[in-house]
Design a protein around this motif. Structure first.
Motif, PDB file in Angstrom:
ATOM      1  N   PRO A 329       0.816  -1.216   0.000  1.00 48.05           N
ATOM      2  CA  PRO A 329       0.000   0.000   0.000  1.00 48.05           C
ATOM      3  C   PRO A 329       0.850   1.265   0.000  1.00 48.05           C
ATOM      4  N   ASP A 330       0.433   2.246  -0.785  1.00 44.07           N
ATOM      5  CA  ASP A 330       1.184   3.505  -0.881  1.00 44.07           C
ATOM      6  C   ASP A 330       1.357   4.167   0.476  1.00 44.07           C
ATOM      7  N   HIS A 331       2.467   4.829   0.615  1.00 39.68           N
ATOM      8  CA  HIS A 331       2.745   5.663   1.791  1.00 39.68           C
ATOM      9  C   HIS A 331       2.686   4.857   3.085  1.00 39.68           C
ATOM     10  N   TYR A 332       3.228   3.671   3.059  1.00 38.70           N
ATOM     11  CA  TYR A 332       3.267   2.883   4.290  1.00 38.70           C
ATOM     12  C   TYR A 332       4.395   3.415   5.161  1.00 38.70           C
ATOM     13  N   PRO A 333       4.101   4.101   6.294  1.00 42.20           N
ATOM     14  CA  PRO A 333       5.163   4.735   7.093  1.00 42.20           C
ATOM     15  C   PRO A 333       5.888   3.727   7.979  1.00 42.20           C
ATOM     16  N   ILE A 334       7.187   3.836   8.020  1.00 43.29           N
ATOM     17  CA  ILE A 334       7.997   2.923   8.826  1.00 43.29           C
ATOM     18  C   ILE A 334       8.902   3.752   9.740  1.00 43.29           C
ATOM     19  N   PRO A 335       8.664   3.762  11.062  1.00 48.03           N
ATOM     20  CA  PRO A 335       9.575   4.478  11.977  1.00 48.03           C
ATOM     21  C   PRO A 335      10.962   3.857  11.937  1.00 48.03           C
ATOM     22  N   LEU A 336      11.982   4.686  11.903  1.00 47.56           N
ATOM     23  CA  LEU A 336      13.345   4.181  11.747  1.00 47.56           C
ATOM     24  C   LEU A 336      14.074   3.939  13.061  1.00 47.56           C
ATOM     25  N   LYS A 337      13.567   4.493  14.151  1.00 44.69           N
ATOM     26  CA  LYS A 337      14.108   4.190  15.483  1.00 44.69           C
ATOM     27  C   LYS A 337      15.615   4.421  15.578  1.00 44.69           C
ATOM     28  N   GLY A 338      16.090   5.477  14.938  1.00 42.11           N
ATOM     29  CA  GLY A 338      17.507   5.809  15.049  1.00 42.11           C
ATOM     30  C   GLY A 338      18.438   4.990  14.183  1.00 42.11           C
ATOM     31  N   ALA A 339      17.913   4.220  13.222  1.00 41.86           N
ATOM     32  CA  ALA A 339      18.761   3.375  12.379  1.00 41.86           C
ATOM     33  C   ALA A 339      19.672   4.224  11.491  1.00 41.86           C
ATOM     34  N   ARG A 340      20.922   3.791  11.334  1.00 39.45           N
ATOM     35  CA  ARG A 340      21.868   4.517  10.486  1.00 39.45           C
ATOM     36  C   ARG A 340      21.714   4.153   9.011  1.00 39.45           C
ATOM     37  N   GLN A 341      21.237   2.924   8.749  1.00 37.06           N
ATOM     38  CA  GLN A 341      20.971   2.516   7.387  1.00 37.06           C
ATOM     39  C   GLN A 341      19.914   1.419   7.381  1.00 37.06           C
ATOM     40  N   VAL A 342      19.229   1.263   6.258  1.00 31.88           N
ATOM     41  CA  VAL A 342      18.236   0.214   6.122  1.00 31.88           C
ATOM     42  C   VAL A 342      18.462  -0.533   4.821  1.00 31.88           C
ATOM     43  N   ARG A 343      18.100  -1.789   4.833  1.00 35.99           N
ATOM     44  CA  ARG A 343      18.148  -2.606   3.622  1.00 35.99           C
ATOM     45  C   ARG A 343      16.735  -3.038   3.280  1.00 35.99           C
ATOM     46  N   VAL A 344      16.306  -2.695   2.069  1.00 36.87           N
ATOM     47  CA  VAL A 344      14.996  -3.101   1.575  1.00 36.87           C
ATOM     48  C   VAL A 344      15.198  -4.294   0.654  1.00 36.87           C
ATOM     49  N   THR A 345      14.588  -5.417   1.007  1.00 30.96           N
ATOM     50  CA  THR A 345      14.765  -6.663   0.255  1.00 30.96           C
ATOM     51  C   THR A 345      13.429  -7.147  -0.286  1.00 30.96           C
ATOM     52  N   VAL A 346      13.429  -7.531  -1.555  1.00 32.66           N
ATOM     53  CA  VAL A 346      12.245  -8.131  -2.164  1.00 32.66           C
ATOM     54  C   VAL A 346      12.614  -9.554  -2.572  1.00 32.66           C
ATOM     55  N   THR A 347      11.790 -10.516  -2.139  1.00 32.50           N
ATOM     56  CA  THR A 347      12.053 -11.920  -2.415  1.00 32.50           C
ATOM     57  C   THR A 347      10.925 -12.501  -3.254  1.00 32.50           C
ATOM     58  N   ASN A 348      11.277 -13.086  -4.398  1.00 28.96           N
ATOM     59  CA  ASN A 348      10.319 -13.789  -5.238  1.00 28.96           C
ATOM     60  C   ASN A 348      10.239 -15.226  -4.722  1.00 28.96           C
ATOM     61  N   ARG A 349       9.148 -15.571  -4.070  1.00 29.49           N
ATOM     62  CA  ARG A 349       9.022 -16.895  -3.446  1.00 29.49           C
ATOM     63  C   ARG A 349       8.411 -17.939  -4.370  1.00 29.49           C
ATOM     64  N   ASP A 350       8.015 -17.511  -5.577  1.00 25.58           N
ATOM     65  CA  ASP A 350       7.359 -18.437  -6.489  1.00 25.58           C
ATOM     66  C   ASP A 350       8.404 -19.271  -7.226  1.00 25.58           C
ATOM     67  N   ALA A 351       8.247 -20.583  -7.212  1.00 21.86           N
ATOM     68  CA  ALA A 351       9.211 -21.474  -7.871  1.00 21.86           C
ATOM     69  C   ALA A 351       8.754 -21.875  -9.265  1.00 21.86           C
ATOM     70  N   GLY A 352       7.571 -21.396  -9.694  1.00 21.27           N
ATOM     71  CA  GLY A 352       7.029 -21.809 -10.983  1.00 21.27           C
ATOM     72  C   GLY A 352       7.705 -21.124 -12.150  1.00 21.27           C
ATOM     73  N   THR A 353       7.618 -21.748 -13.300  1.00 22.19           N
ATOM     74  CA  THR A 353       8.182 -21.184 -14.522  1.00 22.19           C
ATOM     75  C   THR A 353       7.397 -19.934 -14.922  1.00 22.19           C
ATOM     76  N   GLY A 354       8.104 -18.920 -15.352  1.00 21.20           N
ATOM     77  CA  GLY A 354       7.429 -17.722 -15.835  1.00 21.20           C
ATOM     78  C   GLY A 354       7.006 -16.760 -14.748  1.00 21.20           C
ATOM     79  N   SER A 355       7.528 -16.921 -13.542  1.00 18.33           N
ATOM     80  CA  SER A 355       7.120 -16.039 -12.456  1.00 18.33           C
ATOM     81  C   SER A 355       8.003 -14.803 -12.351  1.00 18.33           C
ATOM     82  N   PHE A 356       8.823 -14.583 -13.367  1.00 15.88           N
ATOM     83  CA  PHE A 356       9.625 -13.362 -13.402  1.00 15.88           C
ATOM     84  C   PHE A 356       8.695 -12.145 -13.395  1.00 15.88           C
ATOM     85  N   TYR A 357       9.058 -11.107 -12.678  1.00 11.80           N
ATOM     86  CA  TYR A 357       8.271  -9.882 -12.683  1.00 11.80           C
ATOM     87  C   TYR A 357       9.200  -8.706 -12.440  1.00 11.80           C
ATOM     88  N   GLN A 358       8.666  -7.531 -12.641  1.00  9.29           N
ATOM     89  CA  GLN A 358       9.444  -6.320 -12.397  1.00  9.29           C
ATOM     90  C   GLN A 358       8.897  -5.597 -11.176  1.00  9.29           C
TER      91      GLN A 358
END
Length: 368
Positions: A329-358
């Motif tokens: 959902p757009d504009h999902y706010p995430i408090p950073l709690k003083g973090a110096r850096q963050v890593r945003v990770t996206v994982t494609n969990r689908d093992a089927g053929t043709g599940s490539f996406y952008q």
């Protein structure tokens, strides 16, 4: 014999004189009773108005226990009193009543008295029924160069007010300890009226407390919502070539994020692999993440997005189905709690053929 009869008659006459009550003598006087009634001067619509009171012997501290006291009401400003409730006094002469705040009435307590006490009436209470105001949503734009931002608030008012009713958006001033008007609110329904109240105003950079006020209208007194806290930050877009580093695992390891129009990142993420982007956030208080996975109609399993900082995991959830794709959902706010850096990770969990996406996404960093 005659002497005996005279003596008996004299004795009978004497007995009548001793036991008789003189004509016109008053019966024993009753003690004067007193009753009190206390309650609020106003109450929100639909809430319970609590009344308390005492019954006692007037001029003393002697309480009257076990007596039945009634609560009476009359349409505000009239004397058409009717009894609506009754209660027995406690050993301390106390009693309570509760009524729902709706149409406006005046109230009083009454005791009918007893063989030993007179009837007693309390003073009249005239509590006003105030508008009940509920805030459903609020948001603020990011502060401009002068530290000013626009604030939008939507709430509901009960009972439903007439069309074009007005209100105020207020901010708490901790120095003067007063609520200050900073914007207007209006019910813009032009027909039979709506209970929606929209407010807009201007706020300054920082964290402050606000409330939505419905002004007095007709028989209803002014009423305010519960206070709410709204932070207003300056925005610094975190997506720029100089602000992020990237990485990947699996089949996506050889590909790179693509910066589009200087405003968002796009990346193809292969089946059963993950990609991540790391941003510096030392000067940020919170971040807003917008992300959408398109060409995802062949995916059977929602991808997962996570935000991990040097202080731990801040956010992790599957994307939600959106048409033929998946989104956060757009504009999902995430408090950073003083973090110096963050890593945003996206994982494609689908093992089927043709599940490539952008993935198309943007991240904004907000500071004080």
């Amino acid at each position: 014999m005659i002497a005996v009869r005279r003596i008996a008659a004299a004795a009978a006459a004497m007995s009548l004189m001793v036991g008789a009550v003189p004509a016109g003598a008053a019966p024993t006087a009753k003690a004067k009773a007193a009753v009190s009634l206390k309650g609020p001067t106003s109450a929100p619509y639909g809430s319970t108005i609590k009344f308390t009171g005492l019954l006692w012997k007037y001029g003393t501290t002697q309480r009257i226990a076990g007596a039945t006291v009634t609560l009476q009401r009359a349409t505000h400003g009239t004397t058409n009193w009717t009894t609506i409730k009754s209660a027995k006094t406690s050993s301390a002469g106390a009693f309570t009543f509760g009524v729902s705040a709706g149409a406006r009435y005046d109230y009083r307590a009454r005791w009918g008295g007893s063989a030993a006490y007179t009837t007693a009436l309390s003073g009249v209470l005239k509590p006003a029924t105030a508008h009940k105001v509920v805030v459903d949503s609020f948001r603020a734009t990011t502060a401009d160069g002068d530290g000013i931002a626009s604030i939008d608030v939507r709430g509901r008012v009960f009972p439903k007010p007439p069309a074009y009713s007005t209100g105020r958006l207020q901010r708490w001033n901790p120095d003067s300890r007063q609520w200050v008007n900073i914007g207007l609110a209006s019910n813009t329904d032009s027909g039979s009226g709506s209970n929606i109240l929209d407010a807009w105003g201007r706020g300054t950079q920082g964290i402050a407390t606000y409330r939505l006020l419905a002004v007095a209208r007709g028989p209803w007194a002014a009423g305010a919502s519960a206070p709410f806290t709204l932070p207003i930050y300056r925005s610094r877009e975190a997506i720029s070539a100089s602000r992020y580093t990237e990485g990947a695992s699996g089949a996506s390891a050889g590909s790179r994020w693509m910066l589009v129009d200087g405003s968002r990142l796009e990346q193809g993420i292969e089946t059963s692999t993950a990609r991540w982007v790391t941003f510096p956030t030392a000067t940020c208080r919170t971040m807003v993440l917008r992300s959408y996975a398109y060409n995802g109609d062949t995916m059977r399993v929602a991808p997962v997005i996570s935000v991990v900082s040097d202080a731990g995991t801040l956010f992790a959830k599957p994307f939600e189905r959106a048409g033929t794709g998946w989104s956060v959902p757009d504009h999902y706010p995430i408090p950073l709690k003083g973090a110096r850096q963050v890593r945003v990770t996206v994982t494609n969990r689908d093992a089927g053929t043709g599940s490539f996406y952008q993935l198309s996404g943007a991240l904004s960093c907000y500071g004080a």
